[in-house]
Structures are given as C-alpha cells and as structure tokens.
Design a protein around this motif. Structure first.
Motif, PDB file in Angstrom:
ATOM      1  N   ARG A  18       1.304  -1.479   0.111  1.00 33.98           N
ATOM      2  CA  ARG A  18      -0.115  -0.043  -0.025  1.00 33.98           C
ATOM      3  C   ARG A  18       0.972   1.348  -0.313  1.00 33.98           C
ATOM      4  N   GLY A  19       1.528   1.835  -0.939  1.00 38.82           N
ATOM      5  CA  GLY A  19       2.237   2.854  -0.963  1.00 38.82           C
ATOM      6  C   GLY A  19       1.269   4.066  -1.780  1.00 38.82           C
ATOM      7  N   CYS A  34      -1.912  -0.947  -2.903  1.00 36.76           N
ATOM      8  CA  CYS A  34      -3.191  -0.692  -2.364  1.00 36.76           C
ATOM      9  C   CYS A  34      -4.352  -2.030  -2.587  1.00 36.76           C
ATOM     10  N   HIS A 397      -1.077   8.884   3.462  1.00 37.63           N
ATOM     11  CA  HIS A 397      -1.758   8.075   2.346  1.00 37.63           C
ATOM     12  C   HIS A 397      -2.546   7.200   3.967  1.00 37.63           C
ATOM     13  N   HIS A 401      -5.950   5.523   5.410  1.00 33.60           N
ATOM     14  CA  HIS A 401      -6.674   4.210   5.530  1.00 33.60           C
ATOM     15  C   HIS A 401      -6.956   4.405   6.698  1.00 33.60           C
ATOM     16  N   GLU A 426      -9.353   3.732  -0.827  1.00 34.71           N
ATOM     17  CA  GLU A 426      -7.749   4.264  -1.508  1.00 34.71           C
ATOM     18  C   GLU A 426      -8.383   5.670  -1.826  1.00 34.71           C
ATOM     19  N   ALA A 429      -7.436   8.094   1.642  1.00 38.55           N
ATOM     20  CA  ALA A 429      -6.164   7.790   1.322  1.00 38.55           C
ATOM     21  C   ALA A 429      -5.408   8.845   0.674  1.00 38.55           C
TER      22      ALA A 429
HETATM   23 ZN   LIG Z   1      -3.523   2.979  -0.548  1.00 34.95          ZN
END
Ligand SMILES: [Zn+2]
Length: 609
Positions: A18-19, A34, A397, A401, A426, A429
């Motif tokens: 999840r970057g 993600c 970000h 989440h 998403e 985020a």
């Molecule tokens: Zn994400």
C-alpha cells in the motif's frame, strides 16, 4: 497444500503493497499497490473444500421453519443465525491471520509468514463451502431479506462465497497455470544486444539515456517477457472464464465486476465520460511534452516512439516537470507533521501512531501499508519513514486508510465494519496523500514564505495535473483491454493493445510485427480485472474534495485551500464516509456524502481547468 501455499504467498504480496497509487517501478514492479487481500479476485488461488461444519449449519437452518406465516421474518432469523455462526468462525481466524501478518512484515520471520498463510487457508476453506453458498443464494433469491442491514450483510457474504466457488479440479489447473506464469516472469531477464539486463537497468536507461537506439533496445527488453508468458496467460484467461461460466457468468471479467459490487455498464459510462473530458486537455499537454522530449533527443516531435517516454507503458509523467520537493521536508519530521495535521482536522491519529512501526529496520517489509488487527480499534500503519516528500505523501496516505478503519462505527455488525469498497478507502488515502505536494498545505504546515509557495505552486500544479490526466488515459487502456481480453481471448490481442494505446495515450505503435509486450504488465496475472479501482479512487477523492470546498467550507473557489486546522473537514468525513463503513453500497454512500453518485466531473474540474 504446498502449491496452494505458494498462491497464498502471492496474494499476500498483493496485500502488503500500500504505497503510492501508481505501481511504482522500482519498489513494486510485480506488486500492484493498495489492494486489500479480501478484494483480490483470486480465481487463481482459491479453494473448494467441503467443510464438515456445513452439515451442522444446514441443520441449524431448519429452525426458522418455526416462524410459520411470515417468510420474511423466518428468512431474516435464518440469516441472523447463519451470520452468528459464520462470524464465530471467521472473526478469530481473521484476527489471528492479521496479527501473524503484522509479525511477519515487521520481522521478516518465515515462520510468521507460514502462520499467516495457514490462517488464510482456513478462511478460504470456509468461503468455498458449496452448501453454505447454496443457502445464501437461496436467501438472496427469495427476496425475503428486507432489513437494510441484513441485506448488506447478505450481499457481502453472498459475493464472498460466490467468487470462491470453484471445483477442485479446475482450481488445480488455475493454480498450476498461475504459478507457471509467475515462475517464468520472476526468472526472466530481457536482453539488449544479447546482453541480459534487469528492470532497474531498463528504468535507468529510460529516464536518463539520450541515445535513441539504446532507448529502443531497453524499451523492447522490458517487453520481452510478454512473448515468453503470453500463451500461458491466454490459457489462464480461458480457465478463469471457464470457472466464471460454471457459476453463471459470461466471462471472468463480468464475474469480477459483479462480485466486486460494481456494474459493467456503470463503469463503461464513467470511463467513456472521462475519456471525452480528458481527450482535448491530454492532447494539449502531450503536445507540449512531446516538444520538450523531442528537443532533448534532437528529433522531430512526430518521430517520437513509445521508447521516448521514460516509462515502459507511459503511465507516469516523464521527469521533465518534476520539482525537488525534498528540500522542503529534509529538516522536518514527517511523522510529527502528519500527527499535527490529522489532529488539527479533528481526526487524531496519536493512538494509531503509538501502535505503529514507522522506521526502517533489518528484515522489515520495505514499503508501507495500513493495518487493522481486529475490527475493534486495533489500527496501525507500517512505514519506513524518511524526511522526504515521498514519505510525507506515504504517511498521509496510509493514515488516510487508518482513520477510515479507526472511525467505523463500532456498533455496526462485524461484516459492515469495513470500507464501503476497496476504492473508497483508496480515495480517502489519496485525498490526504495529495497534500504533500499542495503548495498551500506546505506553506501552512512548513511555515514557508509566500515566494516559496508561489514557486512550488507553479511547478507542482502542472506536474500533478499532467500526472493525473496521464494516469486516467493509461487506466482507460487497461480497463478496456482487459474487458475485451476476457470477452474474446482468441482475438488478435497484440493489435488490440496498440489500437487502444493509440486511441487513449496518443502513442504510435512501432512498425513491423507486433509482439505481446502488453503481457509484461503483471497485473493481468496477479490482480486481474482490478485496475479500474485505482481510477475510481482518484475520482472519488476529487468528488469529496469538491464537496468539502464548496459545501462544507462554503468557499467560492478552491484556490489556496489547505484545510489545515479545520475540524469541519474531519467532522464531515467521519460522519459521512468513515463511520458508515460498509453499511451502504458504495454508490449510496457517495450519494449520501456528496449529493451525487460517483462522477468524473470533479476530477476533471480539479485537474483540467
Ligand atoms: Zn492505498
């Protein structure tokens, strides 16, 4: 068992990245970002095992017959009982799986990875039970579940079971095929002039090399794996289609969309509208870019080819507009900035940060993700913070989440204490992640003088705008190609790919025979029919942004908006988006939150003025 575990290893990889939104070439080349595990349409990796407990459950469901004369009440009681038993099994396993996963990512210990896989396997076994699926199907088709909360829970269960209904023999073939492709993919090295090169060599050449012949060779090397795996991939597509047809769908793409609670016509409408709205501005920006690029290579703009664009798929903006924002963050503490910012808008994250693992360590997972241990408030993030713009974006970000999870209404049923959809979390985020490059936000948070703000704004706005439009055009290629790939896997896919690239990205196909370079995009194998969700997240982030600016803060324009220290932002998001969780279908949530269903128009307003 061993083979199945391999597939789980693959799915785990999907979960953990999840970057940043784009699949970042250096850090997650083979890992789409993600994607929470539960949303992976994993026909390639699910189990069909008849559990012993299903008999017990079927027996339990005879009880509701004691409610004669009121089918609806009886059915709802039956569902209530089913959910009770189901949660009793699934909740502890989910928590254990999550905690094992956290241990694995923070230590890198193989034993924890193994533990996580084993728990995942047990969870999959539950969802693959054909008798329980039949029961849910019957309840859904009866039309007798009327209570809104019950309907939502039934939908969630039904789709989770539906996408896991694959007979063991077909499943084995799917797993085999999937593994074969990944093995080839992982061991393949492209070559330039007979010399093997790595992807990171290729990215270096594509971002720095001025010699056009070298660029072409590097670009072609990045695509060679496509030809090596394409036959297996088309075979896998057909197997996925076969599995989808067994449960009544025309193909696997449709199954993925439907079980993801989306609608193909609706997606088509959104993507068509987006295409129309972005076409002219994209052409304008690209023309300008083409001039800059052509000049840098000493060629004419009309001679530009796909290898001139700094990225194998032209999904990221070439570095010609980039601004080094790191200088503004290097003497700051990105963790403190994030903590202060979230507290200021009334969504404090100090408890989340206290549980989190924030800094680089030997053996630790090197990227970032947000984590929810249980659904009772154990929310954390994993990062490897440095005081750079990239990590400023990342922590904002991931905390986006995390606040989504933290603020779900704890009184809602377990099945509804999650985001409305993977793309809605998403969106939150992305909404916060975008701030790291927002000049007004930077000015307030970093206490910059006016002149600095103006300087950042000039470059950053242009870069962000172009990157967003460019990504939208690229997402159109992915969405439309994948749809047609599953509808007709026998067609000339290589030509189809270039038709779409020319149509949406305005990039010319190379002359000569077309290869299967498209198959080098690993999402087709590991995260099938998911890509559109990245775009949907961006659209929603902009829709929320617009609503907050005009309807919550009551501003006439979004100029200089940073909402630093404004609790109205947090209050609004908490009440309208975070708290409801999955209580409403995602589109109903969006309508309730913004007065409209999901639309691309605010994304266009924000980035294409
Ligand atoms: Zn994400």
């Amino acid at each position: 068992m061993k083979r199945i575990l391999l597939v789980f290893a693959k799915q785990m990889k999907l979960k953990i990245s999840r970057g940043r939104r784009q699949d970042h070439p250096q850090t997650s080349l083979r890992v789409p970002p993600c994607i929470p595990l539960k949303w992976i349409s994993a026909m390639g990796g699910l189990l069909t095992v008849v559990t012993q407990s299903s008999l017990v459950i079927v027996a339990v469901f005879v009880i509701p017959l004691f409610f004669p004369g009121c089918g609806s009440v009886a059915k709802e009681k039956q569902l209530e009982r089913f959910i009770e038993i189901h949660i009793a099994k699934v909740e502890p396993l989910t928590t254990k799986a999550n905690l094992a996963y956290w241990d694995a990512s923070t230590t890198g210990r193989p034993v924890d990875y193994l533990k996580h896989k084993q728990f995942q396997l047990k969870i999959r076994q539950i969802y693959s039970d054909p008798q329980e699926y039949a029961l849910l199907k019957d309840m859904k088709e009866s039309g007798q579940i009327r209570d809104a909360r019950a309907v939502r829970q039934l939908d969630k269960l039904y789709y989770a079971y539906l996408r896991n209904q694959i007979e063991p023999e077909l499943l084995e073939k799917l797993v085999d095929s999937d593994n074969r492709i990944q093995e080839k993919y992982n061991t393949f090295r492209g070559s330039m002039d007979g010399k093997k090169v790595t992807m990171s060599d290729i990215y270096t050449i594509l971002t720095t090399e001025k010699d056009c012949r070298k660029r072409e060779l590097a670009w072609r090397a990045s695509k060679q794996v496509g030809d090596a795996i394409v036959d297996d991939l088309v075979e896998l597509v057909k197997l996925r289609n076969k599995a989808a047809r067994k449960v009544g769908f025309d193909n696997y793409h449709t199954l993925s969309i439907v079980t993801g609670e989306q609608n193909a016509n609706e997606l088509d409408r959104i993507f068509d509208e987006l295409c129309e709205l972005t076409s002219e501005p994209f052409a304008r920006l690209k023309k300008e870019l083409d001039q800059i690029l052509a000049e840098s290579y000493g060629i004419a703009p009309e001679d530009l080819m796909p290898w001139h664009y700094h990225d194998p798929f032209f999904q990221r903006t070439p570095l010609v507009y980039d601004l080094d924002l790191d200088i503004y963050y290097k003497d700051q503490d990105v963790k403190e900035l994030a903590e202060k910012y979230y507290a200021g808008i009334g969504l404090p994250v100090d408890d989340i940060l206290a549980r989190s693992d924030l800094y680089d360590r030997e053996g630790k997972y090197p990227h970032a993700f947000s984590f929810e241990g249980d659904r009772h408030g154990d929310v954390r993030i994993l990062c490897n913070l440095q005081n750079t713009e990239r990590w400023m974006e990342t922590i904002l970000h991931e905390l986006g989440h995390a606040v989504y999870s933290k603020y779900h209404n704890r009184k809602e049923p377990w099945l509804l204490k999650e985001p409305a959809h993977s793309f809605t979390t998403e969106a939150i985020a992305m909404f916060f992640g975008r701030l790291s490059r927002n000049a007004a936000w930077m000015q307030q948070m970093l206490e910059l003088p006016e002149a600095q703000r103006a300087k950042i704004e000039k470059v950053s706005t242009k870069y962000t705008r172009f990157q967003q439009i460019l990504f939208a055009r690229w997402a159109m290629v992915m969405y439309n190609f994948e749809k047609q790939l599953y509808a007709e896997p026998e067609q000339d896919l290589n030509t189809l790919w270039w038709d779409l690239v020319e149509k949406y990205q305005f990039i010319r196909r190379p002359s000569g025979p077309v290869d299967a370079g498209w198959a080098s995009k690993l999402h087709f194998t590991t995260a099938p029919c998911y890509y559109h969700n990245y775009m949907m997240g961006e659209l929603l982030a902009s829709q929320l942004y617009n609503h907050i600016v005009h309807k919550v803060l009551m501003l006439k324009s979004d100029e200089g908006v940073s909402y630093v220290g404004d609790r109205r932002v947090g209050d609004y998001l908490r009440e309208k988006v975070l708290q409801p969780g999955a209580l409403y279908h995602w589109n109903e949530m969006i309508e309730r939150a913004t007065g409209e269903s999901l639309t691309p128009k605010y994304f266009v307003n924000q980035f294409i003025k």
